[in-house]
Design an enzyme around this catalytic site. Structure first.
Site, mmCIF file in Angstrom:
data_model
loop_
_atom_site.group_PDB
_atom_site.id
_atom_site.type_symbol
_atom_site.label_atom_id
_atom_site.label_comp_id
_atom_site.label_asym_id
_atom_site.label_seq_id
_atom_site.Cartn_x
_atom_site.Cartn_y
_atom_site.Cartn_z
ATOM 1 N N ASP A 1 1.071 7.220 1.069
ATOM 2 C CA ASP A 1 0.728 6.284 -0.003
ATOM 3 C C ASP A 1 -0.787 6.148 -0.147
ATOM 4 O OD1 ASP A 1 0.358 4.943 2.408
ATOM 5 O OD2 ASP A 1 0.925 2.988 1.579
ATOM 6 N N GLU A 2 -1.506 7.199 0.240
ATOM 7 C CA GLU A 2 -2.971 7.202 0.149
ATOM 8 C C GLU A 2 -3.416 7.969 -1.098
ATOM 9 O OE1 GLU A 2 -4.934 8.530 3.733
ATOM 10 O OE2 GLU A 2 -3.156 8.039 4.915
#
Length: 326
Positions: free
Chosen positions: A240-241
């Site tokens: 989720d970066e």
């Protein structure tokens, strides 16, 4: 039967000449047959021009591949200049003067050097065109349809530089874009690097499953892309970066304006697999050249600022500060 007189016997020339002529004609016919077989079975277009640049051969594949109309051959084969002009006037060579297109191509042919290039036709077909001068004069040109090959190459290149789930640039392409942006700041300009982590993303995977998590990531990618300008880069670095390179800004506060827009966009609920999901994002920002002039330095400092945003309660953004190193 009486014996032949010496004067009645056939001479060597009289006895051998018809045989020689018959053998030569047979050899010529065989060569012509082989040439026709090569031309007919060539996997693309092929045309032959004599030393006066008059077309003497053009196979059906070329006529079909380049959409030559029957009227082009009404008075026999066209010469090379007429063929070039026909193509130029129907837009085959792109915009510009037809006379100039013809002049450039004739100049290339008259140099009598082999050449090879790709040309995209108006209908999107990509042709590989090769021209080869013949030692005895004349010219042979071949056309191969490489549209599918080009498409496959572009697909492989795209897959190597984009995230398979969101289709955003991956880390490799992001680093390349960031390096290019840094190079511009060394001449003049300011850029910002924004590192983003999604807030409360793990519970989505844990409670709704990876399918819901993947759908959420795709929607996040869409919102991030819609929040930046065309020349900025949004990338998924993994999980989720996400990260953004914001180019051509005038001052640090421009990055703050973008960060507020991103926080607001991520605050709005997402509709995923029949559920309304609220997450949010935390952002860290570094600015070049103030905070550094190398890729590693800018990413590290943006990450440090991101950690401070998380410690501050999430759903916010922070600029890098020297105290982040402590």
């Amino acid at each position: 039967m009486s014996a032949l007189r010496k004067s009645d016997a056939p001479t060597d020339r009289e006895s051998n000449e018809p045989a020689k002529i018959g053998s030569a004609e047979q050899s010529l016919r065989e060569r012509v047959r082989l040439l026709e077989a090569v031309v007919d079975n060539f996997p693309g277009g092929i045309s032959l021009f004599d030393d006066d640049l008059r077309m003497v051969l053009c196979n059906d594949q070329q006529k079909s591949m380049l959409d030559y109309p029957p009227e082009l051959f009404r008075n026999g084969y066209p010469n090379m200049e007429d063929l070039f002009r026909f193509n130029a006037e129907r837009g085959e060579y792109g915009p510009g003067s037809a006379d100039e297109h013809v002049r450039r191509r004739l100049e290339l042919v008259r140099q009598r050097t082999p050449h090879s290039y790709h040309r995209t036709r108006p209908n999107g077909t990509v042709l590989e065109i090769r021209g080869v001068p013949l030692s005895g004069g004349g010219f042979v040109t071949t056309y191969l349809d490489v549209t599918e090959q080009r498409r496959n190459q572009e697909l492989v290149a795209h897959m190597a530089h984009h995230d398979h789930l969101t289709d955003l640039p991956n880390r490799a392409l992001f680093n390349d874009r960031l390096q290019q942006a840094i190079a511009k700041t060394k001449r003049n300009g300011t850029i910002a690097v924004l590192c983003l982590d999604l807030d409360r993303f793990k519970p989505v995977n844990d409670q709704l499953g990876h399918q819901a998590g993947d759908e959420l990531l795709k929607q996040v990618a869409g919102r991030l892309s819609a929040s930046v300008r065309d020349h900025d880069t949004v990338a998924r670095l993994g999980g989720d970066e996400f990260a953004i390179v914001q180019t051509d800004i005038h001052q640090r506060s421009d990055a703050g304006v973008l960060a507020r827009r991103l926080v607001a966009a991520m605050h709005e609920p997402f509709a995923v697999c029949g559920h309304s999901i609220s997450i949010g994002t935390s952002i860290g920002i570094s600015v070049a050249p103030d905070d550094g002039s190398s890729l590693d330095d800018l990413l590290r400092k943006a990450d440090l600022a991101l950690y401070r945003s998380k410690r501050s309660g999430r759903g916010t953004f922070s600029f890098y500060e020297g105290r982040d190193e402590q």
